[in-house]
Design a protein around this motif. Sequence first.
Motif, mmCIF file in Angstrom:
data_model
loop_
_atom_site.group_PDB
_atom_site.id
_atom_site.type_symbol
_atom_site.label_atom_id
_atom_site.label_comp_id
_atom_site.label_asym_id
_atom_site.label_seq_id
_atom_site.Cartn_x
_atom_site.Cartn_y
_atom_site.Cartn_z
ATOM 1 N N GLU A 118 -0.398 -0.690 65.105
ATOM 2 C CA GLU A 118 -0.251 0.343 66.125
ATOM 3 C C GLU A 118 0.401 1.614 65.589
ATOM 4 O OE1 GLU A 118 -0.291 -3.690 68.011
ATOM 5 O OE2 GLU A 118 0.858 -2.762 66.408
ATOM 6 N N ALA A 119 1.320 1.469 64.631
ATOM 7 C CA ALA A 119 1.974 2.644 64.058
ATOM 8 C C ALA A 119 0.996 3.516 63.281
ATOM 9 C CB ALA A 119 3.130 2.217 63.157
ATOM 10 N N SER A 120 -0.089 2.929 62.795
ATOM 11 C CA SER A 120 -1.064 3.673 62.001
ATOM 12 C C SER A 120 -1.691 4.810 62.796
ATOM 13 C CB SER A 120 -2.159 2.733 61.484
ATOM 14 O OG SER A 120 -1.611 1.748 60.633
ATOM 15 N N ALA A 121 -1.850 4.597 64.109
ATOM 16 C CA ALA A 121 -2.467 5.619 64.950
ATOM 17 C C ALA A 121 -1.596 6.866 65.064
ATOM 18 C CB ALA A 121 -2.745 5.045 66.344
ATOM 19 N N GLN A 122 -0.308 6.748 64.735
ATOM 20 C CA GLN A 122 0.615 7.877 64.847
ATOM 21 C C GLN A 122 0.680 8.722 63.577
ATOM 22 O OE1 GLN A 122 4.507 6.680 66.264
ATOM 23 N NE2 GLN A 122 3.664 4.924 67.357
ATOM 24 N N VAL A 123 0.027 8.263 62.525
ATOM 25 C CA VAL A 123 0.135 8.956 61.237
ATOM 26 C C VAL A 123 -0.918 10.050 61.137
ATOM 27 C CG1 VAL A 123 0.075 8.718 58.734
ATOM 28 C CG2 VAL A 123 1.013 6.876 60.142
ATOM 29 N N SER A 124 -0.499 11.227 60.753
ATOM 30 C CA SER A 124 -1.427 12.321 60.487
ATOM 31 C C SER A 124 -1.113 12.896 59.113
ATOM 32 C CB SER A 124 -1.298 13.421 61.548
ATOM 33 O OG SER A 124 -0.060 14.098 61.426
ATOM 34 N N ALA A 139 -6.757 1.626 60.702
ATOM 35 C CA ALA A 139 -6.861 3.023 61.097
ATOM 36 C C ALA A 139 -8.238 3.528 60.694
ATOM 37 C CB ALA A 139 -5.772 3.857 60.439
ATOM 38 N N GLN A 140 -8.599 4.685 61.205
ATOM 39 C CA GLN A 140 -9.877 5.284 60.861
ATOM 40 C C GLN A 140 -9.951 5.549 59.360
ATOM 41 O OE1 GLN A 140 -12.385 5.710 62.866
ATOM 42 N NE2 GLN A 140 -11.368 5.247 64.804
ATOM 43 N N THR A 141 -11.111 5.349 58.766
ATOM 44 C CA THR A 141 -11.267 5.549 57.326
ATOM 45 C C THR A 141 -11.210 7.020 56.936
ATOM 46 O OG1 THR A 141 -13.676 5.584 57.562
ATOM 47 C CG2 THR A 141 -12.644 3.474 57.067
ATOM 48 N N ASP A 142 -11.357 7.926 57.925
ATOM 49 C CA ASP A 142 -11.300 9.353 57.602
ATOM 50 C C ASP A 142 -9.907 9.928 57.838
ATOM 51 O OD1 ASP A 142 -11.213 9.223 60.326
ATOM 52 O OD2 ASP A 142 -12.838 10.648 60.691
ATOM 53 N N ALA A 143 -8.899 9.044 57.918
ATOM 54 C CA ALA A 143 -7.548 9.512 58.217
ATOM 55 C C ALA A 143 -6.885 10.216 57.034
ATOM 56 C CB ALA A 143 -6.674 8.329 58.660
ATOM 57 N N GLY A 144 -7.500 10.160 55.845
ATOM 58 C CA GLY A 144 -6.939 10.847 54.696
ATOM 59 C C GLY A 144 -5.969 10.027 53.887
ATOM 60 N N PHE A 145 -5.911 8.732 54.129
ATOM 61 C CA PHE A 145 -5.013 7.843 53.412
ATOM 62 C C PHE A 145 -5.795 6.630 52.924
ATOM 63 C CE2 PHE A 145 -2.685 9.806 56.943
ATOM 64 C CZ PHE A 145 -1.719 10.511 56.246
ATOM 65 N N THR A 146 -5.210 5.933 51.968
ATOM 66 C CA THR A 146 -5.767 4.640 51.592
ATOM 67 C C THR A 146 -5.634 3.711 52.796
ATOM 68 O OG1 THR A 146 -5.111 4.954 49.295
ATOM 69 C CG2 THR A 146 -5.564 2.693 50.010
ATOM 70 N N ALA A 147 -6.705 3.035 53.159
ATOM 71 C CA ALA A 147 -6.706 2.199 54.363
ATOM 72 C C ALA A 147 -7.225 0.807 54.051
ATOM 73 C CB ALA A 147 -7.562 2.843 55.456
ATOM 74 N N VAL A 148 -6.641 -0.176 54.712
ATOM 75 C CA VAL A 148 -7.064 -1.571 54.592
ATOM 76 C C VAL A 148 -7.114 -2.158 55.997
ATOM 77 C CG1 VAL A 148 -6.542 -3.827 53.585
ATOM 78 C CG2 VAL A 148 -5.885 -1.754 52.350
ATOM 79 N N HIS A 149 -8.138 -2.929 56.279
ATOM 80 C CA HIS A 149 -8.168 -3.605 57.578
ATOM 81 C C HIS A 149 -9.044 -4.849 57.524
ATOM 82 C CE1 HIS A 149 -12.230 -2.145 58.600
ATOM 83 N NE2 HIS A 149 -11.864 -0.962 58.169
ATOM 84 N N SER A 150 -8.808 -5.743 58.460
ATOM 85 C CA SER A 150 -9.680 -6.906 58.611
ATOM 86 C C SER A 150 -11.007 -6.459 59.210
ATOM 87 C CB SER A 150 -9.029 -7.945 59.530
ATOM 88 O OG SER A 150 -7.880 -8.504 58.945
ATOM 89 N N ALA A 178 -6.067 0.073 74.799
ATOM 90 C CA ALA A 178 -7.059 1.112 74.533
ATOM 91 C C ALA A 178 -6.718 1.955 73.316
ATOM 92 C CB ALA A 178 -7.196 2.019 75.764
ATOM 93 N N ASP A 179 -5.431 2.053 72.947
ATOM 94 C CA ASP A 179 -5.037 2.888 71.818
ATOM 95 C C ASP A 179 -4.951 2.115 70.506
ATOM 96 O OD1 ASP A 179 -2.852 1.352 72.423
ATOM 97 O OD2 ASP A 179 -1.400 3.011 72.411
ATOM 98 N N SER A 180 -5.439 0.877 70.494
ATOM 99 C CA SER A 180 -5.384 0.045 69.294
ATOM 100 C C SER A 180 -6.697 0.136 68.527
ATOM 101 C CB SER A 180 -5.115 -1.419 69.672
ATOM 102 O OG SER A 180 -5.394 -2.283 68.590
ATOM 103 N N TYR A 181 -6.613 0.440 67.221
ATOM 104 C CA TYR A 181 -7.799 0.487 66.377
ATOM 105 C C TYR A 181 -8.482 -0.879 66.325
ATOM 106 C CZ TYR A 181 -10.592 0.617 62.080
ATOM 107 O OH TYR A 181 -11.616 0.509 61.175
#
Length: 324
Positions: A118-124, A139-150, A178-181
């Motif tokens: 949930e904290a990932s959604a707050q990162v810009s 988090a979204q893959t276009d967030a500009g950071f290295t991302a990992v998810h199931s 609703a706000d959870s990736y």
Amino acid sequence: MAMVASRAGVSGQTVSRVVNDSPRVDPATRARVEQAMSELGYRPHRAARALRTGRSQTIGLVVTTLATVGNSRMLQATAEAAAERGYALMVATAADGVASAFERLAEQEVDGAIVLNEASAQVSADERPAGLRLVIVDAQTDAGFTAVHSDHHGGAAAATAHLLELGHGSVHHLAGPADSYAAAERERGWRETLSAAGIDAPEIVRGDWTADAGFAAGAALAAASAVFCGNDQMALGLLRALAESGRRVPEDVSVIGFDDVPDAANYRPPLTTIRQDFTALAQRTVGALVAEIEGENAEGEDAGGAAASVVPTRLVERASTASR
């Protein structure tokens, strides 16, 4: 280190390589050095190493809450994965936002940080502290950071397809916030699978990941013949609600969850679910962060903007689903 080198009959550089877990030491020599370290009571000095390398060998974990099963399991798995690589873990809650959590971690001079769920959604990109390596989970893959998810989408698609293959005409969905990736990806997998089968998606019922939310959703799902729950905790509450209303699982309604928590096999009935491999997720996440910290990426640069690393999920069939 000089005393260890003398006791083991090796150079100080060899001792250093053993301490830093370098692969450039043959097993026999490594064993001799480790025995000498044990006999002399030698322990690497973290502060001294930080002065020498410019790294604290500590990574941060930013999380909004540890009350959810998924977050608590990721904390445990991340701590273990970090320890395997010689890193300590420091947790910072983001109750006041991720910016304050980043400030606290920066004061402790962590080498990098993992931002969880949930904290990932707050990162810009604008909030990223200068010089702080970040890997975000879910988090979204276009967030500009290295991302990992199931593979939330693929797991949800497998759950929905399983229920359709059992002969159910449709599948209802008890979704997460609703706000959870993760919740959004699971909902997407459910919707797309129904659409591909030519079935209109029923009205969604939304919960907050808790068993209480699953129990409260019982009335709205009273007429369903198959329910895909966004996680196992909500499935647990739904099972109780269905039992109290006189509906039998799986004879009258099939229920499937997501996560495969340790207790899922002991639900009544044992829960069919999608297994999320938290150990593999943590290993992949910590590995990506350590690679950035230690300069293992190309030219030592961030992998920001690259496609996310996706950890597979899989269906675990138990007794809560049955053919129609």
